[in-house]
Every structure is written in C-alpha cells, then in structure tokens.
Scaffold this active site. Structure first.
Site, PDB file in Angstrom:
ATOM      1  N   LEU A 213     -49.944  94.981  16.885  1.00  0.00           N
ATOM      2  CA  LEU A 213     -48.083  95.856  17.344  1.00  0.00           C
ATOM      3  C   LEU A 213     -49.003  97.543  17.648  1.00  0.00           C
ATOM      4  CD1 LEU A 213     -46.275  95.287  14.123  1.00  0.00           C
ATOM      5  CD2 LEU A 213     -45.549  94.507  16.187  1.00  0.00           C
ATOM      6  N   HIS A 214     -47.886  97.548  18.636  1.00  0.00           N
ATOM      7  CA  HIS A 214     -48.523  99.224  19.372  1.00  0.00           C
ATOM      8  C   HIS A 214     -46.878  99.889  20.218  1.00  0.00           C
ATOM      9  CE1 HIS A 214     -49.182  97.043  23.107  1.00  0.00           C
ATOM     10  NE2 HIS A 214     -49.135  98.498  24.029  1.00  0.00           N
ATOM     11  N   ARG A 215     -46.585  98.592  20.546  1.00  0.00           N
ATOM     12  CA  ARG A 215     -45.506  99.795  21.140  1.00  0.00           C
ATOM     13  C   ARG A 215     -44.376 100.438  20.503  1.00  0.00           C
ATOM     14  NH1 ARG A 215     -45.244  98.081  26.945  1.00  0.00           N
ATOM     15  NH2 ARG A 215     -46.544  95.604  26.866  1.00  0.00           N
ATOM     16  N   ASP A 292     -46.853  92.481  20.547  1.00  0.00           N
ATOM     17  CA  ASP A 292     -45.670  93.218  21.712  1.00  0.00           C
ATOM     18  C   ASP A 292     -46.571  93.634  22.719  1.00  0.00           C
ATOM     19  OD1 ASP A 292     -47.508  95.068  20.857  1.00  0.00           O
ATOM     20  OD2 ASP A 292     -45.683  96.217  19.725  1.00  0.00           O
TER      21      ASP A 292
END
Length: 372
Positions: A213-215, A292
């Site tokens: 996850l990073h968005r 994501d």
C-alpha cells in the site's frame, strides 16, 4: 559494431538518455538498457533524477537489476509535487545544455517522467514515452496528469497493450508514432526468474497473502488507512499476510497509531521494503496479492495470481478484462479476498506481447528511428 551517427557529425554516435526516478522505472529501463547496449546503435546516458533517493528505495534495485551507476544523478529527493517537478526540470535542463541528447526515453508516470519530457521538448529534443497510452480517466490521480501531459508532447509512443493504442488514437496521436512493443516489466521478471526462484524457500507452501500500500487515497487519512488495517487484521485470522511497508505508509501508520495493531496481529508479518528479487520471490509464492500498485497488477496477471487492487479504477484495465486483477473498494476487501481464495474457475490470460521480448522490439524500433 554497427553505429548510427548524428546527422552532420562524423564518428559520433547518437546520444540517448534513459530516465529513471522511482523503483518501477528501474524495472522498465533495465531490460531496455541491456538491449540497447547489446545492439550498439547509440551512446546511452542513464539519468537518475533521485525521486527515490535512499538506498532501500533505489540503490538496491540498481544493483540487483544490473544497472550501472547513473551517468547523471540529479539528486532531487523528496518534496511536494511542484517541488519535485521544478527540481527535476531545472537540473535536467542543465544536464541537457551541457550535452544535448538526440532522444530522451521517459518511462511510466511519475513526476520525473513528465518533468523530463517537458524539459526535453522545450529544448527541441525528441521524446519517447515508454509505457504510453495508459489511462485511468481519473484526474484526481497525480500519475494520470503525468501520463496525459507526457503523451500530449511525446514524439513516439511505446505502448504495452491494445487499450493503450486505442486511448492514444482517441486523443488524436499520429498512427505511425504509436508502436505497441508489449510489457517491458515482464522482460525483467523473466530475466530475473532463475534468481527469484533461487530465493524461494524449498517446499514453502503458497498459503499467505502479500500486501502493498502506498497511494495517498488509501494511506493519507485516518479513516481510509484505519479501514484497511482493520480488514487486514480480520483477514489475517484465516490467511497469513506479509506486508512490506512502504516508507510513506509506515509514516502514516505511526502517525495514526496503527502500527501497534499490525504488530499485535499474529497472522501479519510486517517487514521493511524489499529488493526486487526478495519481493518477487514472495509474489511468486503468494496465494493472493492485495495492492494499490500499478506494476503488481501486471505481474500477477502474467503469473496467474489473484490480485485485489484497492482502487476505484486502473490505468491497466486489460489486467481486469483478461487477467486476474479485480478492483475492490476498501469496504469489500474481506469479501473479495474470500471470493478470490475460493474461486478455482481459472487464472486469466496473458495479454499479447507480454512475452519477455519487449526490449528487443524497442531497440529495433529505435534503430529504425536513428537511421532515418
């Protein structure tokens, strides 16, 4: 070795800049660098903007993928979108004025992609967009702005799939400039396959899920990140999860006081970011991927691994229409994971030209451009 020379400049091969900035760029540029080096059709200049600037996020990838130390390091570092873009443009302009490249290849959709493309075009240079034509049609995503702006000024579009070709045609791009070469990320996967498989523990069962996850939409607010963390904790009671935490996400987890919940869940393994080989060794073994990211949607489709993408849209819709990818809302994560784990009806298809030979096609096309 056959060389292509600049017009009017005897004995001087054409100079081609290959721009790298963030880790996905490295996977796209490394096979192209090797193919062009082997072809001997030009001089190559590897330009690292420094958008991912620490060793964990770039240095290890350079070494693993066999890329040399960059010829130019712009050392832009972190900052807001405007700060990064302005920093790249200023630094890259200076590099181009010192020695003008004949062609500039910009991959993907990060800030450096757009910044280097704009800088090059304002200096009258020719630009190739590697991975052109992808569209999410969501202008709230910074990457979509970067994609659209880069394609609006590029001279040549190297596309990964038929839907990207169609997008460019609808936007009025010249047909002859649209060249479908395939998915260059698959070249890297196949080149590194033996090392990836060697990094896999013998006999290890594929009974875990991999999470990335990073968005901003998923990690930058307490509500969004909390909903995901809660779902992951519940899911981990039935499926062990491995979660290499992106630095941006780690900061938010600590800020919102959520890291403790992950650490306390016996079914969740929270680890630091991984190099390409170790990360892909986990992808190869995963029963399910929750992400994501953009690139993982492609790699899981190629490998036939169920992928849950926590986004309302994707710039890679072919991974949904023919592959293993499914777009899922945060509120539906647990149900979607359960369906993916119980669905044995098939693993999807691999799109055309996702075959590990994309860089060869790109090098061949560039040779044609340089000989014109």
């Amino acid at each position: 070795m056959n060389k292509i020379f600049r017009t009017g400049r005897s004995f001087e091969p054409a100079l081609v800049d290959l721009v790298i900035a963030a880790r996905p760029n490295f996977m796209k540029i490394s096979p192209l660098y090797r193919a062009l080096s082997a072809a001997g059709i030009c001089r190559l200049r590897l330009v690292h903007t420094g958008q991912h600037y620490d060793d964990a996020m770039s240095g290890s990838f350079l070494r693993e993928l066999g890329l040399p130390e960059p010829d130019i390091h712009l050392e832009v570092g972190s900052g807001s979108h405007a700060q990064q873009t302005a920093g790249v443009m200023t630094a890259y302009e200076a590099a181009c004025l010192e020695e003008r490249p004949d062609w500039v290849v910009v991959p993907g959709d990060v800030n450096s992609t757009m910044a280097c493309a704009v800088t090059a075009k304002k200096l009258g240079l020719q630009v190739i967009h590697l991975e052109a034509g992808l569209r999410s049609f969501d202008r709230s995503m910074p990457e979509e702005i970067n994609r659209v702006l880069t394609d609006s000024i590029a001279d040549v579009f190297w596309t990964p799939s038929a839907d990207a070709d169609d997008n460019l045609r609808r936007e009025g791009m010249t047909e002859s400039a649209i060249v479908r070469i395939g998915n260059i990320m698959i070249d890297t996967l196949e080149t590194m396959r033996s090392r990836i498989e060697a990094a896999m523990a013998p006999g290890e069962q594929h009974e875990f899920g991999l999470v990335t996850l990073h968005r901003p939409a998923n990690v930058d607010t307490h509500e969004a990140l909390g909903e995901i963390v809660s779902a992951l904790v519940k899911l981990s009671r039935h499926l062990k999860l491995t979660f290499p935490v992106h630095p941006r996400t780690a900061g938010r987890l600590r800020e919102f006081g959520m890291m403790e919940a992950l650490d306390a869940a016996p079914g969740i393994e929270v680890i630091a970011p991984l190099g390409y080989i170790d990360f892909m060794a986990r992808v190869f073994r995963a029963r399910l991927v929750i992400t994501d990211s953009g690139g993982l949607q492609e790699e899981t489709t190629y490998l036939g691994i169920p992928c849950i993408t926590l986004r309302p849209n994707t710039e890679r819709p072919i991974t949904v229409s023919v592959g293993t990818n499914r777009l899922v809302a945060r509120s539906d994560l647990i149900a979607a994971a359960e369906r993916a784990l119980s669905d044995h009806t098939g693993t999807g298809d691999v799109p055309e030209l996702w075959d590990g030979r994309t860089a060869e096609r790109a090098a061949s096309h560039l040779a044609d451009l340089l000989s014109c």
